[in-house]
Design a protein around this motif. Sequence first.
Motif, PDB file in Angstrom:
ATOM      1  N   ASP A 117       4.912 -27.831  11.197  1.00  0.00           N
ATOM      2  CA  ASP A 117       5.646 -27.468   9.988  1.00  0.00           C
ATOM      3  C   ASP A 117       6.824 -26.582  10.391  1.00  0.00           C
ATOM      4  O   ASP A 117       6.638 -25.451  10.838  1.00  0.00           O
ATOM      5  CB  ASP A 117       4.711 -26.725   9.031  1.00  0.00           C
ATOM      6  N   ASP A 146       7.713 -30.863   4.898  1.00  0.00           N
ATOM      7  CA  ASP A 146       7.050 -31.188   3.644  1.00  0.00           C
ATOM      8  C   ASP A 146       5.537 -31.144   3.792  1.00  0.00           C
ATOM      9  O   ASP A 146       4.969 -31.915   4.582  1.00  0.00           O
ATOM     10  CB  ASP A 146       7.486 -32.587   3.157  1.00  0.00           C
ATOM     11  N   PRO A 147       4.831 -30.283   3.046  1.00  0.00           N
ATOM     12  CA  PRO A 147       3.377 -30.158   3.211  1.00  0.00           C
ATOM     13  C   PRO A 147       2.610 -31.417   2.820  1.00  0.00           C
ATOM     14  O   PRO A 147       1.572 -31.712   3.415  1.00  0.00           O
ATOM     15  CB  PRO A 147       3.012 -28.975   2.309  1.00  0.00           C
ATOM     16  N   ASP A 169      -2.219 -29.544  -5.148  1.00  0.00           N
ATOM     17  CA  ASP A 169      -1.967 -28.247  -4.509  1.00  0.00           C
ATOM     18  C   ASP A 169      -0.886 -28.354  -3.439  1.00  0.00           C
ATOM     19  O   ASP A 169      -0.012 -27.479  -3.324  1.00  0.00           O
ATOM     20  CB  ASP A 169      -3.261 -27.703  -3.891  1.00  0.00           C
ATOM     21  N   LEU A 170      -0.938 -29.412  -2.650  1.00  0.00           N
ATOM     22  CA  LEU A 170       0.087 -29.617  -1.633  1.00  0.00           C
ATOM     23  C   LEU A 170       1.454 -29.825  -2.277  1.00  0.00           C
ATOM     24  O   LEU A 170       2.467 -29.309  -1.800  1.00  0.00           O
ATOM     25  CB  LEU A 170      -0.267 -30.822  -0.764  1.00  0.00           C
ATOM     26  N   GLU A 226       2.546 -28.643  -5.056  1.00  0.00           N
ATOM     27  CA  GLU A 226       3.048 -27.375  -5.573  1.00  0.00           C
ATOM     28  C   GLU A 226       3.661 -26.508  -4.482  1.00  0.00           C
ATOM     29  O   GLU A 226       4.490 -25.639  -4.758  1.00  0.00           O
ATOM     30  CB  GLU A 226       1.913 -26.610  -6.262  1.00  0.00           C
ATOM     31  N   ARG A 227       3.262 -26.732  -3.236  1.00  0.00           N
ATOM     32  CA  ARG A 227       3.784 -25.947  -2.121  1.00  0.00           C
ATOM     33  C   ARG A 227       5.110 -26.472  -1.593  1.00  0.00           C
ATOM     34  O   ARG A 227       5.720 -25.857  -0.703  1.00  0.00           O
ATOM     35  CB  ARG A 227       2.769 -25.920  -0.973  1.00  0.00           C
ATOM     36  N   ARG A 228       5.574 -27.586  -2.112  1.00  0.00           N
ATOM     37  CA  ARG A 228       6.819 -28.165  -1.606  1.00  0.00           C
ATOM     38  C   ARG A 228       8.007 -27.277  -1.945  1.00  0.00           C
ATOM     39  O   ARG A 228       8.113 -26.723  -3.027  1.00  0.00           O
ATOM     40  CB  ARG A 228       7.066 -29.557  -2.198  1.00  0.00           C
TER      41      ARG A 228
END
Length: 255
Positions: free
Chosen positions: A97, A78-79, A202-203, A205-207
């Motif tokens: 990651d 998870d970012p 932003d993080l 949205e990357r999930r």
Amino acid sequence: MGVSMGTARTWVERWERQQQRYAVDREERFTVIADVTEHLCAGRGRPLLLDLGCGPGSLSARLARRLPDAEIVAVDRDPVLLELGRTHHCEAARYVDAVIGEDGWTHALGLDRGVDVAVSTTALHYLPAPALLRTYRGLAALLRPGGALVNGDHFPPDEPPCAELTAHVGRRRAERTGAPGHAEEDWESWWRAVAADPELADLYERRAPAGASPGDGNQHLSVPGHTRLLHRAGFRHVTPVWQAGDSRVLVALKE
């Protein structure tokens, strides 16, 4: 741009509070995992620890305080949680990651020697049984002889009446020890609040979609079920060392 220290501290503190809803005697479970890890690493000058499903570094930070000479590699997919850990608990571990259980996930860890102890808490239950078996096999290959997996999670009995009893005992224990009540922040509301924070947008949205909820996984798999998979993966000795309700710490030793 990274997350600010103040923002990371706020969200990690909120994470710690909401996670108490999902682990009976969470702090005691952490302490038991640290006790076992310390015992297994006794006499080793620079033990290598692997924290599986590390989230924002909750367990890694506690292990770093208990074993200050240890090298800790903490892995998650998870970012958001990884960035919170890298910022708030930056000195506790090296954060990686990777998707635990996927083919080749262990190569992403960048390890140069055998792992002394792999630890996890309330993290491996989302893996379906085939992925869990692959994960156990991968860990058996990473661990040095005499190393171990120490996993704290919910392991209900096979029989539904017994599972109901252990869950009830856990709930009553949580009530007596002052665990957060219904009005406190839970998993879903914590993530909704994260999504609304401009510094984390932003993080978020990357999930990956699969990381948005705890999921089904193997959370109904009992200790005997885990033991069978661990034996198939190459672990010779498996034993629970602590229990409160259906929350347990399970240790699997590699010869």
